[in-house]
Design a protein around this motif. Structure first.
Motif, short mmCIF file in Angstrom:
data_model
loop_
_atom_site.label_atom_id
_atom_site.label_comp_id
_atom_site.label_asym_id
_atom_site.label_seq_id
_atom_site.Cartn_x
_atom_site.Cartn_y
_atom_site.Cartn_z
N ASN A 132 60.73 -84.60 76.74
CA ASN A 132 59.95 -83.41 76.37
C ASN A 132 60.25 -82.97 74.94
OD1 ASN A 132 58.32 -82.15 78.80
ND2 ASN A 132 60.20 -82.99 79.68
N MET A 135 58.21 -85.04 72.49
CA MET A 135 56.78 -84.68 72.48
C MET A 135 56.56 -83.34 71.79
SD MET A 135 55.82 -85.73 76.37
CE MET A 135 56.05 -87.42 76.95
N ARG A 141 53.72 -90.00 71.19
CA ARG A 141 52.95 -90.47 72.34
C ARG A 141 53.87 -91.17 73.33
NH1 ARG A 141 50.06 -92.21 67.79
NH2 ARG A 141 48.03 -91.22 67.46
N ASN A 142 53.35 -91.40 74.53
CA ASN A 142 54.14 -92.08 75.56
C ASN A 142 54.67 -93.42 75.06
OD1 ASN A 142 53.42 -89.96 77.16
ND2 ASN A 142 52.09 -91.11 78.52
N ASN A 225 53.29 -94.72 81.83
CA ASN A 225 52.63 -93.43 81.64
C ASN A 225 52.82 -92.51 82.84
OD1 ASN A 225 51.73 -94.16 79.11
ND2 ASN A 225 49.72 -94.81 79.81
N ILE A 228 56.36 -91.12 82.75
CA ILE A 228 56.46 -90.08 81.72
C ILE A 228 55.82 -88.78 82.18
CG2 ILE A 228 55.66 -89.41 79.42
CD1 ILE A 228 57.79 -91.32 79.02
N THR A 232 57.38 -84.72 82.43
CA THR A 232 57.04 -83.68 81.46
C THR A 232 57.02 -82.31 82.14
OG1 THR A 232 54.65 -84.04 81.80
CG2 THR A 232 55.70 -85.20 79.95
N GLN A 238 52.00 -85.50 77.43
CA GLN A 238 52.23 -85.33 75.99
C GLN A 238 51.03 -84.73 75.26
OE1 GLN A 238 50.84 -87.18 73.29
NE2 GLN A 238 49.59 -88.57 74.49
N ASN A 239 49.82 -85.08 75.69
CA ASN A 239 48.63 -84.60 74.99
C ASN A 239 48.55 -83.08 74.99
OD1 ASN A 239 45.75 -84.28 74.23
ND2 ASN A 239 45.75 -86.51 74.43
N VAL A 242 51.46 -81.38 72.99
CA VAL A 242 51.22 -81.43 71.53
C VAL A 242 50.20 -80.37 71.13
CG1 VAL A 242 50.27 -82.85 69.66
CG2 VAL A 242 51.90 -83.85 71.27
N ARG A 265 53.84 -88.57 64.49
CA ARG A 265 52.91 -89.08 65.50
C ARG A 265 52.19 -90.34 65.02
NH1 ARG A 265 50.84 -87.18 70.22
NH2 ARG A 265 48.73 -87.75 70.83
#
Length: 283
Positions: A132, A135, A141-142, A225, A228, A232, A238-239, A242, A265
């Motif tokens: 975390n 990110m 990104r992952n 993914n 991950i 989180t 992550q998207n 961010v 990034r």
């Protein structure tokens, strides 16, 4: 008379061509194959037919653009005309901007505030804190976080590496979405808690930050993914994390931090502010 090629044949030929010329992600290959399988018309049909069929089937301008991008590339590979398709794709730009603004506006109303995210981060430890943190603070990104712990960097750098150097952690990231454009990303992290959480993991040379049960690298992007996402904060991914942080940096006018996040990034500041800026959804 030669047998007419199916979409599957056309996609497979195109994928074979691009994979021999450059590195192509599993996700791109999977997307192209899915599109080819789902289309109700042949990729080499006349341009007006393709445009008519796409309009009848899809309303979302982003979906239309995605399909058109792939169709145009395959047709070019087969030396077929693309001018009308390109014109149609260009006409979607205003619709895409409006759709993006609406999606960002809807998302902004559902997302937690930055203070909550930072409080949750500070309460984490171990692998959850590390992922975390990367990110939230570095906009990684992952794929970037598929990190291998090493004592020294290899000559031929094909993966993403994590090293302990003095009181700092060094990330050397070579395998990521835009690596062909930006090259190796080196990130130095001196945050005391982050460094300590890495040390507590007691990684040996060659260990992966996240690995299979037998210690091997997780090579399947979907599996990685999913792992991950589950780690989180509130499974935001992550998207979304961010986007929350970018809005906060804009609110506080922390432009140096924004620029650094863009660099970390591997994304231009322009794209970051267009696609990840929740303010774009405000009326």
């Amino acid at each position: 008379m030669p047998k007419k090629k199916t979409n599957v044949n056309l996609i497979d030929e195109y994928i074979e061509k691009i994979t021999s010329d450059k590195k192509v992600s599993e996700g791109t290959i999977k997307t192209y194959k899915n599109i080819g399988t789902n289309l109700s018309f042949n990729l080499l049909s006349t341009q007006p037919t393709i445009i008519k069929k796409l309009k009848e089937t899809y309303d979302n301008p982003n979906t239309l653009q995605l399909y058109l991008n792939m169709i145009i590339l395959v047709r070019r590979h087969n030396e077929e005309e693309t001018d009308k398709l390109i014109k149609f794709r260009n006409s979607l730009r205003d619709d895409i901007i409006e759709s993006r603004k609406k999606n960002l506006h809807d998302l902004d109303e559902k997302l937690p505030k930055p203070d909550y995210i930072m409080e949750e981060l500070n309460n984490l430890n171990g692998i959850r804190y590390i992922l975390n943190y990367l990110m939230i603070n570095n906009a990684l990104r992952n794929k970037d976080i598929n990190l291998k712990f090493v004592k020294s960097l290899p000559e031929n750098k094909t993966e993403n590496y994590l090293m302990l150097k003095g009181k700092n952690i060094i990330l050397d990231i070579n395998d990521y979405k835009t690596d062909s454009k930006y090259g190796t990303k080196e990130i130095k992290i001196s945050d005391e808690k982050f460094v300590n959480e890495i040390k507590k993991m007691k990684l040996d040379d060659g260990d992966y930050l996240l690995s299979m049960k037998n210690g091997d690298k997780i090579k399947n992007s979907s599996t990685f993914n999913d792992k991950i996402l589950n780690l989180t904060i509130d499974r935001l991914g992550q998207n979304r994390l961010v986007k929350i942080m970018i809005k906060d940096l804009l609110n506080t006018k922390s432009f140096d931090r924004l620029e650094q996040m863009s660099k970390d990034r591997g994304t231009s500041l322009d794209i970051l502010l267009k696609s990840y800026n929740l303010h774009n959804g405000e009326k």
